[in-house]
Design a protein around this motif. Structure first.
Motif, PDB file in Angstrom:
ATOM      1  N   ILE A 147     -11.464 -29.979 -53.695  1.00 12.70           N
ATOM      2  CA  ILE A 147     -10.738 -31.137 -53.192  1.00 12.70           C
ATOM      3  C   ILE A 147      -9.285 -31.010 -53.632  1.00 12.70           C
ATOM      4  CG2 ILE A 147     -11.152 -32.639 -55.210  1.00 12.70           C
ATOM      5  CD1 ILE A 147     -11.721 -34.893 -53.100  1.00 12.70           C
ATOM      6  N   GLY A 148      -8.372 -31.534 -52.819  1.00 13.58           N
ATOM      7  CA  GLY A 148      -6.953 -31.389 -53.128  1.00 13.58           C
ATOM      8  C   GLY A 148      -6.249 -32.719 -53.233  1.00 13.58           C
ATOM      9  N   GLY A 149      -4.996 -32.764 -52.767  1.00 12.15           N
ATOM     10  CA  GLY A 149      -4.223 -33.993 -52.783  1.00 12.15           C
ATOM     11  C   GLY A 149      -4.861 -35.047 -51.895  1.00 12.15           C
ATOM     12  N   ILE A 150      -4.490 -36.298 -52.132  1.00 11.02           N
ATOM     13  CA  ILE A 150      -5.138 -37.405 -51.437  1.00 11.02           C
ATOM     14  C   ILE A 150      -4.074 -38.414 -51.012  1.00 11.02           C
ATOM     15  CG2 ILE A 150      -5.640 -38.505 -53.661  1.00 11.02           C
ATOM     16  CD1 ILE A 150      -8.164 -39.678 -52.436  1.00 11.02           C
ATOM     17  N   ASP A 151      -4.266 -39.002 -49.836  1.00 12.78           N
ATOM     18  CA  ASP A 151      -3.332 -40.001 -49.314  1.00 12.78           C
ATOM     19  C   ASP A 151      -4.131 -41.231 -48.895  1.00 12.78           C
ATOM     20  OD1 ASP A 151      -0.830 -40.986 -48.676  1.00 12.78           O
ATOM     21  OD2 ASP A 151      -0.678 -39.953 -46.763  1.00 12.78           O
ATOM     22  N   TYR A 152      -3.443 -42.390 -48.849  1.00  9.50           N
ATOM     23  CA  TYR A 152      -4.048 -43.663 -48.453  1.00  9.50           C
ATOM     24  C   TYR A 152      -3.130 -44.333 -47.440  1.00  9.50           C
ATOM     25  CZ  TYR A 152      -5.134 -48.681 -48.898  1.00  9.50           C
ATOM     26  OH  TYR A 152      -5.418 -49.992 -48.637  1.00  9.50           O
ATOM     27  N   ASP A 153      -3.691 -44.756 -46.315  1.00  8.19           N
ATOM     28  CA  ASP A 153      -2.855 -45.286 -45.234  1.00  8.19           C
ATOM     29  C   ASP A 153      -3.015 -46.788 -45.013  1.00  8.19           C
ATOM     30  OD1 ASP A 153      -5.336 -45.540 -44.051  1.00  8.19           O
ATOM     31  OD2 ASP A 153      -4.981 -44.064 -42.463  1.00  8.19           O
ATOM     32  N   GLY A 154      -3.644 -47.477 -45.959  1.00  8.29           N
ATOM     33  CA  GLY A 154      -3.892 -48.902 -45.811  1.00  8.29           C
ATOM     34  C   GLY A 154      -5.249 -49.223 -45.240  1.00  8.29           C
ATOM     35  N   GLU A 155      -5.934 -48.208 -44.725  1.00  9.11           N
ATOM     36  CA  GLU A 155      -7.285 -48.391 -44.181  1.00  9.11           C
ATOM     37  C   GLU A 155      -8.270 -47.369 -44.728  1.00  9.11           C
ATOM     38  OE1 GLU A 155      -7.089 -48.298 -39.953  1.00  9.11           O
ATOM     39  OE2 GLU A 155      -5.921 -50.147 -39.781  1.00  9.11           O
ATOM     40  N   CYS A 156      -7.838 -46.118 -44.817  1.00  9.83           N
ATOM     41  CA  CYS A 156      -8.730 -45.031 -45.227  1.00  9.83           C
ATOM     42  C   CYS A 156      -8.048 -44.136 -46.255  1.00  9.83           C
ATOM     43  CB  CYS A 156      -9.134 -44.174 -44.025  1.00  9.83           C
ATOM     44  SG  CYS A 156     -10.038 -45.063 -42.744  1.00  9.83           S
ATOM     45  N   LEU A 157      -8.860 -43.367 -46.960  1.00  5.77           N
ATOM     46  CA  LEU A 157      -8.379 -42.282 -47.799  1.00  5.77           C
ATOM     47  C   LEU A 157      -8.462 -40.993 -47.000  1.00  5.77           C
ATOM     48  CD1 LEU A 157     -10.444 -43.168 -51.000  1.00  5.77           C
ATOM     49  CD2 LEU A 157      -8.098 -43.860 -50.494  1.00  5.77           C
ATOM     50  N   TRP A 158      -7.485 -40.114 -47.189  1.00  9.43           N
ATOM     51  CA  TRP A 158      -7.460 -38.824 -46.504  1.00  9.43           C
ATOM     52  C   TRP A 158      -7.361 -37.713 -47.533  1.00  9.43           C
ATOM     53  CZ3 TRP A 158      -7.643 -38.391 -41.131  1.00  9.43           C
ATOM     54  CH2 TRP A 158      -7.551 -39.597 -40.431  1.00  9.43           C
ATOM     55  N   THR A 159      -8.257 -36.740 -47.441  1.00  8.74           N
ATOM     56  CA  THR A 159      -8.214 -35.600 -48.342  1.00  8.74           C
ATOM     57  C   THR A 159      -8.863 -34.415 -47.638  1.00  8.74           C
ATOM     58  OG1 THR A 159      -8.645 -34.878 -50.631  1.00  8.74           O
ATOM     59  CG2 THR A 159     -10.338 -36.237 -49.581  1.00  8.74           C
ATOM     60  N   GLU A 160      -9.240 -33.388 -48.401  1.00 11.16           N
ATOM     61  CA  GLU A 160      -9.790 -32.188 -47.789  1.00 11.16           C
ATOM     62  C   GLU A 160     -10.796 -31.533 -48.718  1.00 11.16           C
ATOM     63  OE1 GLU A 160      -5.985 -32.074 -48.315  1.00 11.16           O
ATOM     64  OE2 GLU A 160      -6.958 -32.232 -50.259  1.00 11.16           O
ATOM     65  N   LEU A 161     -11.709 -30.772 -48.116  1.00 13.07           N
ATOM     66  CA  LEU A 161     -12.619 -29.888 -48.844  1.00 13.07           C
ATOM     67  C   LEU A 161     -12.303 -28.473 -48.400  1.00 13.07           C
ATOM     68  CD1 LEU A 161     -15.928 -31.922 -48.422  1.00 13.07           C
ATOM     69  CD2 LEU A 161     -14.427 -31.857 -50.418  1.00 13.07           C
ATOM     70  N   SER A 162     -11.994 -27.607 -49.366  1.00 14.29           N
ATOM     71  CA  SER A 162     -11.545 -26.251 -49.046  1.00 14.29           C
ATOM     72  C   SER A 162     -12.302 -25.225 -49.864  1.00 14.29           C
ATOM     73  CB  SER A 162     -10.045 -26.092 -49.370  1.00 14.29           C
ATOM     74  OG  SER A 162      -9.261 -27.044 -48.710  1.00 14.29           O
ATOM     75  N   GLU A 163     -12.287 -24.002 -49.366  1.00 16.18           N
ATOM     76  CA  GLU A 163     -12.668 -22.908 -50.245  1.00 16.18           C
ATOM     77  C   GLU A 163     -11.604 -22.800 -51.343  1.00 16.18           C
ATOM     78  OE1 GLU A 163     -13.713 -19.179 -48.430  1.00 16.18           O
ATOM     79  OE2 GLU A 163     -14.328 -20.167 -46.577  1.00 16.18           O
ATOM     80  N   TYR A 164     -12.027 -22.348 -52.525  1.00 18.43           N
ATOM     81  CA  TYR A 164     -11.096 -22.297 -53.658  1.00 18.43           C
ATOM     82  C   TYR A 164     -10.410 -20.933 -53.712  1.00 18.43           C
ATOM     83  CZ  TYR A 164      -9.382 -23.637 -58.323  1.00 18.43           C
ATOM     84  OH  TYR A 164      -8.595 -23.971 -59.412  1.00 18.43           O
ATOM     85  N   ARG A 165      -9.686 -20.606 -52.639  1.00 20.77           N
ATOM     86  CA  ARG A 165      -8.956 -19.349 -52.563  1.00 20.77           C
ATOM     87  C   ARG A 165      -8.013 -19.414 -51.373  1.00 20.77           C
ATOM     88  NH1 ARG A 165     -13.949 -15.257 -50.861  1.00 20.77           N
ATOM     89  NH2 ARG A 165     -14.827 -16.533 -49.192  1.00 20.77           N
ATOM     90  N   PRO A 166      -6.910 -18.673 -51.436  1.00 22.42           N
ATOM     91  CA  PRO A 166      -5.948 -18.698 -50.331  1.00 22.42           C
ATOM     92  C   PRO A 166      -6.501 -18.031 -49.083  1.00 22.42           C
ATOM     93  CG  PRO A 166      -5.332 -17.017 -51.931  1.00 22.42           C
ATOM     94  CD  PRO A 166      -6.485 -17.769 -52.526  1.00 22.42           C
ATOM     95  N   ASN A 167      -5.873 -18.342 -47.939  1.00 23.08           N
ATOM     96  CA  ASN A 167      -6.227 -17.701 -46.657  1.00 23.08           C
ATOM     97  C   ASN A 167      -7.712 -17.821 -46.361  1.00 23.08           C
ATOM     98  OD1 ASN A 167      -3.488 -16.783 -46.483  1.00 23.08           O
ATOM     99  ND2 ASN A 167      -4.031 -15.109 -47.866  1.00 23.08           N
ATOM    100  N   SER A 168      -8.246 -19.019 -46.504  1.00 17.56           N
ATOM    101  CA  SER A 168      -9.687 -19.222 -46.341  1.00 17.56           C
ATOM    102  C   SER A 168      -9.935 -20.318 -45.301  1.00 17.56           C
ATOM    103  CB  SER A 168     -10.308 -19.565 -47.700  1.00 17.56           C
ATOM    104  OG  SER A 168      -9.653 -20.677 -48.306  1.00 17.56           O
ATOM    105  N   THR A 169     -10.683 -21.354 -45.641  1.00 15.69           N
ATOM    106  CA  THR A 169     -10.973 -22.435 -44.702  1.00 15.69           C
ATOM    107  C   THR A 169     -10.923 -23.780 -45.409  1.00 15.69           C
ATOM    108  OG1 THR A 169     -13.381 -22.499 -45.019  1.00 15.69           O
ATOM    109  CG2 THR A 169     -12.514 -20.912 -43.401  1.00 15.69           C
ATOM    110  N   ALA A 170     -10.808 -24.831 -44.611  1.00 17.32           N
ATOM    111  CA  ALA A 170     -10.800 -26.194 -45.148  1.00 17.32           C
ATOM    112  C   ALA A 170     -11.249 -27.159 -44.062  1.00 17.32           C
ATOM    113  CB  ALA A 170      -9.411 -26.572 -45.628  1.00 17.32           C
TER     114      ALA A 170
END
Length: 339
Positions: A147-170
């Motif tokens: 999981i990485g950085g997280i943002d909040y827009d007043g309605e939902c939280l936004w974040t990501e699930l990624s592989e723990y390495r560069p040039n991969s997927t999320a």
């Protein structure tokens, strides 16, 4: 499912989440407040304009977070009495593929290391640091667990699930702040370490490994992601952004620039030592150009740069207030104001 060169559209279906609650209270206020960053954008930009490398920072509060927070990656505050920490619990460490005979990193499938295993968490605390609940967003067998950085827009939280390495997927995810059920929104063939939701343009901007590139996606009126993306190189090498908060369209930029406050660190080699220098920037989200930036030379008592990962921002009585949570495991939210 339609596959595209750089990302794939995902059905907007809530994913199951493993949640443990410790206190019988709502995890978010009955009436969700607006994002403090977006609500106070003009004041934040005005306060930022007065910062310099000589700015004095006053520590106004330490909030000790109850329990283990592993490696904290992002933070948002929903009002004054809810703090959400995104953090990782690494079970199997990543492992380099090693070097070839010429001393170059061995690359397999575009990346230089094995993925490892772990869990992505979102933990909810009250304003005193009391742990209210902990969520786990993946199974140990899942390849996307960082999981990485997280943002909040007043309605939902936004974040990501990624592989723990560069040039991969999320996978970018949208999280319900009451239930912590989440929607997988868009899958990317790159690592993502931060995400911003522009509520005016209805776009998502994902920052890749080291924030060297951003990728922008457009959401249509039917809540389905279009087959449209744009890649934006980051022209600044001052700091690698770790966590960002969307500010909106401040009047100081004629209300025409989508902006965000971003914080991060970079390692600088000085003689025989390496120094981790923190930085803070207000960026143009559409171009990644820093509109303002300043070094942050604050460190925790154990020597961690304050801008190592989680940050949130507000303005209190006309002064910029920054919230940092960089220390691993035994976490503290350090609250600073610019004098």
């Amino acid at each position: 499912m339609l596959l595209f060169a750089l990302f794939s559209l995902l059905p907007i279906l809530a994913s199951a989440v493993n949640i443990t609650t410790y206190v019988d209270v709502q995890l978010a206020p009955a009436q969700l407040p607006p994002s403090a960053a977006a609500k106070n954008a003009d004041a934040i930009v005005s306060a930022f304009a007065n910062l310099s490398r000589n700015t004095k920072w006053n520590l106004v509060q330490n909030i000790t977070l109850e329990g283990d927070i592993g490696e904290p990656e992002g933070m948002v505050r929903i009002g004054d009495d809810r703090i959400i920490i995104a953090w990782g619990d690494w079970i199997v460490p990543t492992k380099s593929y090693g070097k070839d005979v010429h001393g170059n990193s061995i690359i397999k499938d575009g990346t230089d290391r094995e993925n490892g295993q772990g869990y992505a968490h979102l933990s909810i605390f009250d304003g005193t640091g009391k742990r209210l609940a902990d969520t786990t967003l993946n199974e140990l067998s899942d390849s996307e667990y960082h999981i990485g950085g997280i943002d909040y827009d007043g309605e939902c939280l936004w974040t990501e699930l990624s592989e723990y390495r560069p040039n991969s997927t999320a996978t970018i995810i949208r999280v319900n702040p009451y239930t912590y059920q989440f929607d997988p929104v868009v899958h990317i063939n790159d690592h993502s370490g931060g995400v911003l939701h522009d509520t005016k343009q209805n776009t998502i901007t994902a920052l890749n490994w080291g924030s060297r590139n951003a990728t922008k996606y457009t959401l249509d009126s039917e809540d389905l992601w279009r087959a449209h993306e744009s890649k934006i190189p980051n022209p600044s090498f001052f700091a690698d952004y770790q966590d960002c908060k969307w500010l909106g369209y401040p009047s100081q930029f004629d209300g025409e620039r989508s902006t965000a406050l971003c914080a991060g660190v970079a390692a600088y080699s000085i003689k025989d030592s390496t120094v981790s220098l923190g930085g803070l920037a207000i960026i143009d989200v559409d171009t990644m150009v820093p509109l303002m930036e300043v070094p942050i030379t604050l460190y925790t008592p154990i020597g961690t740069s304050m801008t190592q990962n989680p940050i949130d921002v507000d303005v209190v009585d006309g002064r910029m207030r920054l919230y940092f949570a960089p220390d691993q495991h035994n976490g503290t939210v350090y609250v600073y104001e610019a004098l």
